[in-house]
Design an enzyme around this catalytic site. Structure first.
Site, PDB file in Angstrom:
ATOM      1  N   TYR A  61      15.107 106.985  38.976  1.00 31.71           N
ATOM      2  CA  TYR A  61      15.961 105.962  38.374  1.00 31.71           C
ATOM      3  C   TYR A  61      15.503 104.591  38.848  1.00 31.71           C
ATOM      4  O   TYR A  61      15.878 104.112  39.905  1.00 31.71           O
ATOM      5  CB  TYR A  61      17.423 106.182  38.747  1.00 31.71           C
ATOM      6  CG  TYR A  61      18.031 107.466  38.231  1.00 31.71           C
ATOM      7  CD1 TYR A  61      17.372 108.251  37.289  1.00 31.71           C
ATOM      8  CD2 TYR A  61      19.267 107.904  38.690  1.00 31.71           C
ATOM      9  CE1 TYR A  61      17.938 109.440  36.831  1.00 31.71           C
ATOM     10  CE2 TYR A  61      19.835 109.078  38.238  1.00 31.71           C
ATOM     11  CZ  TYR A  61      19.170 109.846  37.307  1.00 31.71           C
ATOM     12  OH  TYR A  61      19.734 111.014  36.866  1.00 31.71           O
ATOM     13  N   PHE A  70      25.697 112.903  30.971  1.00 33.01           N
ATOM     14  CA  PHE A  70      26.106 112.390  29.661  1.00 33.01           C
ATOM     15  C   PHE A  70      27.491 112.933  29.297  1.00 33.01           C
ATOM     16  O   PHE A  70      27.693 113.502  28.225  1.00 33.01           O
ATOM     17  CB  PHE A  70      25.073 112.759  28.591  1.00 33.01           C
ATOM     18  CG  PHE A  70      25.129 111.872  27.360  1.00 33.01           C
ATOM     19  CD1 PHE A  70      25.421 110.532  27.458  1.00 33.01           C
ATOM     20  CD2 PHE A  70      24.870 112.404  26.107  1.00 33.01           C
ATOM     21  CE1 PHE A  70      25.466 109.717  26.328  1.00 33.01           C
ATOM     22  CE2 PHE A  70      24.908 111.611  24.970  1.00 33.01           C
ATOM     23  CZ  PHE A  70      25.204 110.261  25.089  1.00 33.01           C
ATOM     24  N   PRO A  71      28.484 112.741  30.187  1.00 32.53           N
ATOM     25  CA  PRO A  71      29.786 113.363  29.973  1.00 32.53           C
ATOM     26  C   PRO A  71      30.672 112.659  28.954  1.00 32.53           C
ATOM     27  O   PRO A  71      31.713 113.196  28.574  1.00 32.53           O
ATOM     28  CB  PRO A  71      30.429 113.285  31.363  1.00 32.53           C
ATOM     29  CG  PRO A  71      29.835 112.047  31.963  1.00 32.53           C
ATOM     30  CD  PRO A  71      28.402 112.016  31.465  1.00 32.53           C
ATOM     31  N   LEU A  72      30.267 111.480  28.478  1.00 28.06           N
ATOM     32  CA  LEU A  72      31.161 110.678  27.636  1.00 28.06           C
ATOM     33  C   LEU A  72      30.744 110.585  26.175  1.00 28.06           C
ATOM     34  O   LEU A  72      31.139 109.655  25.484  1.00 28.06           O
ATOM     35  CB  LEU A  72      31.288 109.257  28.219  1.00 28.06           C
ATOM     36  CG  LEU A  72      32.056 109.174  29.535  1.00 28.06           C
ATOM     37  CD1 LEU A  72      32.056 107.770  30.082  1.00 28.06           C
ATOM     38  CD2 LEU A  72      33.485 109.664  29.338  1.00 28.06           C
TER      39      LEU A  72
END
Length: 288
Positions: free
Chosen positions: A68, A213-215
């Protein structure tokens, strides 16, 4: 919706590896670096504020990776939170190299994984990494060699627990023959549930499941969709309902919604305070 000073605690706790308690509402650092998860953040001071505010809100589980930035997110964690408070758990990953914005390439050679673990210890300012995850399985390297390297690092006291990312049940079972696997991290959200088999396996075996990517709420949050309707009833945002659904879905679920904004962080974390009824949970589950 009720609010407390540390809403992340409302999500309850999970014992990672059976001995490392974390609040189930965590924070992921992928959105802190620049576009394409490359380079420094547009506003480094805000990035530091986000990390410190997360701790104030009760978040004690932070997920990052050497790729990242690269290394930008790890160094931001050190800048913002070091020396780390007791109970703060830092999880990082290695196994994806970067050649530019949005470019990712798996590298699982033992010498590379060992090098990256050593660099992560330095960049994070740690003597031991609580959770070290294989970011991707490199198809060019035997799985037992990749996981075996992490097991060697564990035996040397440089990492505490081992996790995997983007894997199948069969791959987890193969890795478990080499080392104890305490967590998996796969794409999973209300709208995309292709990792359902892995989630059920993780729940049965008390393996932490970290959905990235939970949203992704998509059309469910639009207009008169079920998310939008329930969000109004709870005086909450559709994103908060999506996170509340994840927390309800399994006791091993450890959502790590990320953001580079303090306001969005506060909105996300307060999802831990939402309690869905059985009927509401079923409505959202069946909506996809």
């Amino acid at each position: 919706m009720p609010t407390t000073a540390q809403p992340a605690q409302a999500a309850g706790t999970f014992l990672l590896g059976g001995d490392l308690p974390v609040n189930r509402m965590g924070y992921g650092t992928m959105q802190l670096p620049g576009p394409g998860v490359w380079g420094d953040p547009k506003d480094p001071d805000e990035a530091v504020r986000v990390l410190r505010r997360a701790v104030e809100l009760g978040v004690n589980f932070f997920d990052t990776a050497d790729s990242y930035g690269p290394v930008v997110a790890e160094q931001l964690l050190k800048t913002a939170l070091h020396p780390y408070a007791d109970g703060l758990v830092i999880a990082t990953k290695a196994g994806l190299s970067r050649q530019g914005p949005g470019k990712w390439w798996p590298i699982g050679r033992p010498e590379y994984l060992r090098q990256q673990a050593e660099l992560s210890l330095r960049n994070l300012g740690l003597d031991r990494i609580d959770l070290f995850q294989l970011h991707r399985i490199d198809p060019q390297v035997p799985l037992e060699d990749q996981v075996g390297t992490l097991k060697q690092l564990q035996d040397e006291g440089k990492i505490r627990h081992i996790g995997l990312s983007e894997v199948s049940v069969a791959e987890v079972q193969a890795a478990q023959k080499v080392a104890t696997i305490v967590s998996v991290q796969n794409l999973y959200n209300l709208s995309k549930r292709t990792a359902e088999e892995l989630l059920d396996f993780s729940t049965s075996n008390n393996i932490g499941f970290i959905p990235w990517f939970p949203l992704a709420t998509g059309a469910l949050a639009a207009g008169d969709g079920p998310l939008a309707t329930l969000a109004k009833e709870h005086d909450a945002s559709p994103s908060q309902l999506a996170l509340a659904w994840l927390l309800r879905r399994s006791p091993v679920m450890l959502p790590i919604p990320g953001t580079s904004s303090v306001a969005h962080l506060e909105d996300n974390v307060r999802a831990a305070e939402i309690e869905l009824s059985d009927e509401e949970f079923d409505t959202l589950t069946k909506a996809v």
